[in-house]
Design an enzyme around this catalytic site. Structure first.
Site, PDB file in Angstrom:
ATOM      1  CB  THR A   1     -24.886 -16.268 -10.580  1.00  0.00           C
ATOM      2  OG1 THR A   1     -25.201 -16.268 -11.571  1.00  0.00           O
ATOM      3  CG2 THR A   1     -26.292 -16.703  -9.610  1.00  0.00           C
TER       4      THR A   1
ATOM      5  CD  GLU B   1     -28.137 -18.108 -15.264  1.00  0.00           C
ATOM      6  OE1 GLU B   1     -29.031 -18.259 -15.554  1.00  0.00           O
ATOM      7  OE2 GLU B   1     -27.112 -17.473 -16.282  1.00  0.00           O
TER       8      GLU B   1
ATOM      9  CE1 TYR C   1     -25.025 -21.633  -9.510  1.00  0.00           C
ATOM     10  CE2 TYR C   1     -26.023 -20.232 -11.291  1.00  0.00           C
ATOM     11  CZ  TYR C   1     -25.014 -20.656 -10.356  1.00  0.00           C
ATOM     12  OH  TYR C   1     -23.949 -19.869 -10.349  1.00  0.00           O
TER      13      TYR C   1
ATOM     14  CE  LYS D   1     -24.223 -20.068  -6.681  1.00  0.00           C
ATOM     15  NZ  LYS D   1     -22.767 -19.523  -6.108  1.00  0.00           N
TER      16      LYS D   1
HETATM   17  P1  NDP Z   1     -16.939 -24.394 -10.915  1.00  0.00           P
HETATM   18  O1  NDP Z   1     -17.849 -25.023 -11.175  1.00  0.00           O
HETATM   19  O2  NDP Z   1     -15.597 -24.089 -11.829  1.00  0.00           O
HETATM   20  O3  NDP Z   1     -16.236 -24.518  -9.316  1.00  0.00           O
HETATM   21  C1  NDP Z   1     -16.991 -24.792  -8.387  1.00  0.00           C
HETATM   22  C2  NDP Z   1     -16.413 -25.157  -7.236  1.00  0.00           C
HETATM   23  O4  NDP Z   1     -17.098 -25.890  -6.349  1.00  0.00           O
HETATM   24  C3  NDP Z   1     -15.420 -26.705  -7.508  1.00  0.00           C
HETATM   25  O5  NDP Z   1     -14.231 -26.490  -6.865  1.00  0.00           O
HETATM   26  C4  NDP Z   1     -16.406 -27.847  -6.784  1.00  0.00           C
HETATM   27  O6  NDP Z   1     -15.495 -29.120  -6.423  1.00  0.00           O
HETATM   28  C5  NDP Z   1     -16.815 -27.424  -5.478  1.00  0.00           C
HETATM   29  N1  NDP Z   1     -17.834 -27.725  -5.203  1.00  0.00           N
HETATM   30  C6  NDP Z   1     -19.102 -28.169  -5.850  1.00  0.00           C
HETATM   31  N2  NDP Z   1     -19.906 -28.860  -4.751  1.00  0.00           N
HETATM   32  C7  NDP Z   1     -19.381 -28.571  -3.649  1.00  0.00           C
HETATM   33  C8  NDP Z   1     -19.717 -28.957  -2.203  1.00  0.00           C
HETATM   34  N3  NDP Z   1     -20.815 -29.689  -2.054  1.00  0.00           N
HETATM   35  N4  NDP Z   1     -18.648 -28.980  -1.328  1.00  0.00           N
HETATM   36  C9  NDP Z   1     -17.379 -28.442  -1.761  1.00  0.00           C
HETATM   37  N5  NDP Z   1     -17.298 -27.926  -2.825  1.00  0.00           N
HETATM   38  C10 NDP Z   1     -18.117 -27.756  -3.734  1.00  0.00           C
HETATM   39  O7  NDP Z   1     -17.133 -22.799 -10.689  1.00  0.00           O
HETATM   40  P2  NDP Z   1     -16.582 -21.459 -10.973  1.00  0.00           P
HETATM   41  O8  NDP Z   1     -15.328 -21.314 -10.554  1.00  0.00           O
HETATM   42  O9  NDP Z   1     -16.743 -20.950 -12.636  1.00  0.00           O
HETATM   43  O10 NDP Z   1     -17.443 -20.500 -10.273  1.00  0.00           O
HETATM   44  C11 NDP Z   1     -17.019 -19.892  -8.791  1.00  0.00           C
HETATM   45  C12 NDP Z   1     -18.340 -19.733  -8.126  1.00  0.00           C
HETATM   46  O11 NDP Z   1     -19.162 -18.492  -8.730  1.00  0.00           O
HETATM   47  C13 NDP Z   1     -19.684 -20.679  -8.208  1.00  0.00           C
HETATM   48  O12 NDP Z   1     -20.080 -20.561  -7.036  1.00  0.00           O
HETATM   49  C14 NDP Z   1     -20.478 -20.086  -9.193  1.00  0.00           C
HETATM   50  O13 NDP Z   1     -21.865 -20.656  -9.050  1.00  0.00           O
HETATM   51  C15 NDP Z   1     -20.250 -18.599  -9.046  1.00  0.00           C
HETATM   52  N6  NDP Z   1     -20.533 -18.045 -10.361  1.00  0.00           N
HETATM   53  C16 NDP Z   1     -19.715 -18.211 -11.397  1.00  0.00           C
HETATM   54  C17 NDP Z   1     -20.098 -17.459 -12.625  1.00  0.00           C
HETATM   55  C18 NDP Z   1     -19.281 -18.052 -13.869  1.00  0.00           C
HETATM   56  O14 NDP Z   1     -19.273 -17.422 -14.917  1.00  0.00           O
HETATM   57  N7  NDP Z   1     -18.159 -18.663 -13.657  1.00  0.00           N
HETATM   58  C19 NDP Z   1     -20.829 -16.369 -12.673  1.00  0.00           C
HETATM   59  C20 NDP Z   1     -21.562 -16.152 -11.403  1.00  0.00           C
HETATM   60  C21 NDP Z   1     -21.264 -16.939 -10.392  1.00  0.00           C
HETATM   61  P3  NDP Z   1     -15.395 -30.113  -7.248  1.00  0.00           P
HETATM   62  O15 NDP Z   1     -14.103 -29.988  -8.222  1.00  0.00           O
HETATM   63  O16 NDP Z   1     -15.118 -31.476  -6.327  1.00  0.00           O
HETATM   64  O17 NDP Z   1     -16.420 -30.339  -8.206  1.00  0.00           O
HETATM   65  P1  GDP Z   2     -25.214 -20.104 -17.611  1.00  0.00           P
HETATM   66  O1  GDP Z   2     -25.571 -18.699 -18.234  1.00  0.00           O
HETATM   67  O2  GDP Z   2     -24.403 -20.048 -16.311  1.00  0.00           O
HETATM   68  O3  GDP Z   2     -26.565 -20.978 -17.993  1.00  0.00           O
HETATM   69  O4  GDP Z   2     -23.964 -20.384 -18.847  1.00  0.00           O
HETATM   70  P2  GDP Z   2     -23.991 -21.527 -19.796  1.00  0.00           P
HETATM   71  O5  GDP Z   2     -22.657 -21.441 -20.521  1.00  0.00           O
HETATM   72  O6  GDP Z   2     -24.250 -22.862 -19.284  1.00  0.00           O
HETATM   73  O7  GDP Z   2     -25.197 -21.118 -20.849  1.00  0.00           O
HETATM   74  C1  GDP Z   2     -25.184 -19.812 -21.445  1.00  0.00           C
HETATM   75  C2  GDP Z   2     -26.383 -19.999 -22.484  1.00  0.00           C
HETATM   76  O8  GDP Z   2     -25.967 -20.815 -23.642  1.00  0.00           O
HETATM   77  C3  GDP Z   2     -27.623 -20.298 -21.969  1.00  0.00           C
HETATM   78  O9  GDP Z   2     -28.606 -19.656 -22.460  1.00  0.00           O
HETATM   79  C4  GDP Z   2     -27.810 -21.857 -22.771  1.00  0.00           C
HETATM   80  O10 GDP Z   2     -29.067 -22.024 -22.914  1.00  0.00           O
HETATM   81  C5  GDP Z   2     -27.009 -21.457 -23.898  1.00  0.00           C
HETATM   82  N1  GDP Z   2     -26.596 -22.723 -24.676  1.00  0.00           N
HETATM   83  C6  GDP Z   2     -27.110 -22.852 -26.078  1.00  0.00           C
HETATM   84  N2  GDP Z   2     -26.279 -24.085 -26.088  1.00  0.00           N
HETATM   85  C7  GDP Z   2     -25.933 -24.708 -25.088  1.00  0.00           C
HETATM   86  C8  GDP Z   2     -25.122 -25.922 -24.943  1.00  0.00           C
HETATM   87  O11 GDP Z   2     -25.018 -26.714 -25.781  1.00  0.00           O
HETATM   88  N3  GDP Z   2     -24.584 -26.012 -23.456  1.00  0.00           N
HETATM   89  C9  GDP Z   2     -24.778 -24.772 -22.572  1.00  0.00           C
HETATM   90  N4  GDP Z   2     -24.251 -25.154 -21.476  1.00  0.00           N
HETATM   91  N5  GDP Z   2     -25.490 -23.817 -22.775  1.00  0.00           N
HETATM   92  C10 GDP Z   2     -25.983 -23.658 -24.127  1.00  0.00           C
END
Ligand code: NDP
Ligand code: GDP
Length: 344
Positions: free
Chosen positions: A127, A129, A151, A155
């Site tokens: 990520t 992040e 987080y 990661k």
């Molecule tokens: P989501 O939060 O939508 O999905 C996360 C998935 O992980 C869910 O299916 C969840 O299952 C599963 N999960 C959580 N904890 C566990 C565990 N202990 N064992 C098995 N499965 C688990 O994430 P995204 O689809 O948005 O992202 C996919 C990946 O990419 C993640 O690793 C995220 O950190 C990373 N990522 C995402 C970005 C984004 O902008 N979306 C950016 C960069 C990286 P359940 O439904 O049971 O909670």
């Molecule tokens: P992130 O980049 O994975 O932390 O994705 P988020 O969507 O959770 O947050 C993106 C940015 O939006 C971060 O800088 C947060 O501090 C900002 N932000 C501002 N208000 C909110 C809020 O109400 N919820 C979340 N999730 N983020 C917020």
């Protein structure tokens, strides 16, 4: 040629659904890993129309024996690790769990691949992040990391252990450093979907309450999840594993995301006040649409992310299709439809 088998962890999440759809279109056999829960929620897969086409297996990042059995059983061609506790905000409340799942969990998978299925190609969902307090603009594969949350720290460990297993054991292991990517299937705790789902409920007359947000000035490089899963697949089709940044190269504030989305719900926002007293007013009705609340500030913030997709574009031939304005429109329209159909 026989069908390729791919395992996807985190199948119930946003990216899990998009990636599974892509691999099914490419005629893969897709094994979807999910956690057992009291209620089974496969709505993303159902909405993508692919729930019936995936073989589901129980899987938890915390359970070594379970991970080993799954890998031993399927010995997949490709393994995409998308599972994670993926919300930065929650990681401040659950730092140990996040470290275990997002960090050590990846070593558990890599150990099993090394032991039972060394020809499996591995993708790790890293990520942006990890760049945290950014050391260079734009961020690229060689930019030093500076994580700003539990987080991001977990990661970062997972990223380096992926690189380490690639170099130590010659595994085909890739780390995709993906910048924020969104869609109508994004979790509602993230700022984009929180915004579109709330504004849709407001526009449909389901709530009068303003949208409460934290830092409106944070800048993110937001892309579309459907574009980003293609980059994951492309990484595993290369002769060797590697590290790639996947981003749009454009950064926008949270404030801009709110303004652009709100237009599609019929609002024109004007900002008044400062810091915690700032509000967003609809100029047509004078109604308060957005309020700032310190409840959503983070103990440490990532102020600015902007990635350079140059390597992914050059080496993978990847190119994003959806830009910022279109992303806002897609997400807002989808939530308006859900709200009008009683689904929000
Ligand atoms: P989501 O939060 O939508 O999905 C996360 C998935 O992980 C869910 O299916 C969840 O299952 C599963 N999960 C959580 N904890 C566990 C565990 N202990 N064992 C098995 N499965 C688990 O994430 P995204 O689809 O948005 O992202 C996919 C990946 O990419 C993640 O690793 C995220 O950190 C990373 N990522 C995402 C970005 C984004 O902008 N979306 C950016 C960069 C990286 P359940 O439904 O049971 O909670
Ligand atoms: P992130 O980049 O994975 O932390 O994705 P988020 O969507 O959770 O947050 C993106 C940015 O939006 C971060 O800088 C947060 O501090 C900002 N932000 C501002 N208000 C909110 C809020 O109400 N919820 C979340 N999730 N983020 C917020």
């Amino acid at each position: 040629m026989s069908k390729k088998t791919a395992i996807i962890t985190g199948i119930t999440g946003q990216d899990g659904g998009y990636l599974a759809k892509l691999l099914l279109e490419k005629k893969y056999r897709v094994i979807g890993c999910h956690r057992r829960g009291a209620t089974e929620i496969f709505s993303n897969l159902q909405n993508q129309g692919i729930a019936e086409d995936i073989e589901l297996v129980e899987f938890d990042l915390l359970e070594d024996s379970n991970i080993a059995r799954v890998i031993k059983k399927f010995r997949p061609d490709e393994f995409y690790n998308l599972a994670a506790q993926s919300f930065v905000g929650t990681s401040f409340e659950q730092p140990l769990y996040t470290a275990n799942a997002d960090g050590i969990g990846v070593t558990r998978i890599l150990e099993s691949i090394r032991e039972y299925s060394p020809d499996t190609r591995f993708y790790q969902a890293s990520t942006s992040e990890m760049y945290g307090m950014v050391q260079e603009i734009p961020q690229k594969e060689t930019t030093p990391f500076y994580p700003r949350s539990p987080y991001a720290a977990a990661k970062l460990y997972a990223h380096w252990i992926t690189v380490n297993y690639r170099e130590s054991y010659n595994l085909h292991a890739s780390s995709g450093i993906l910048f924020n990517h969104e869609s109508p299937f994004r979790g509602r705790e993230f700022v984009t979907r929180k915004t579109t789902s709330h504004l849709a409920r407001m526009a449909a007359g389901k709530t009068e309450k303003p949208l409460r947000l934290g830092n409106l000035n944070a800048k993110r490089d937001w892309g579309f999840a459907g574009d980003y899963v293609e980059a994951m697949w492309l990484m595993l089709q290369q002769p060797q594993g590697d590290t790639y940044v996947v981003a749009t190269g454009e950064t926008r504030t949270v404030r801009e995301f709110v303004e652009h989305s709100a237009v599609h719900a019929g609002y024109a926002i004007e900002w008044r006040g400062k810091d915690e007293n700032e509000v967003g007013i609809d100029t047509k009705t004078g109604k308060t649409i957005v309020e700032v609340s310190a409840d959503f500030y983070r103990p440490a913030e990532v102020d600015l992310l902007i990635g350079s997709p140059a390597k992914a574009e050059e080496k993978l031939g990847w190119k994003r299709k959806i830009g910022f304005s279109e992303l806002c429109e897609i997400m807002m329209k989808s939530d308006l439809e859900r709200a009008h159909n009683g689904l929000l």
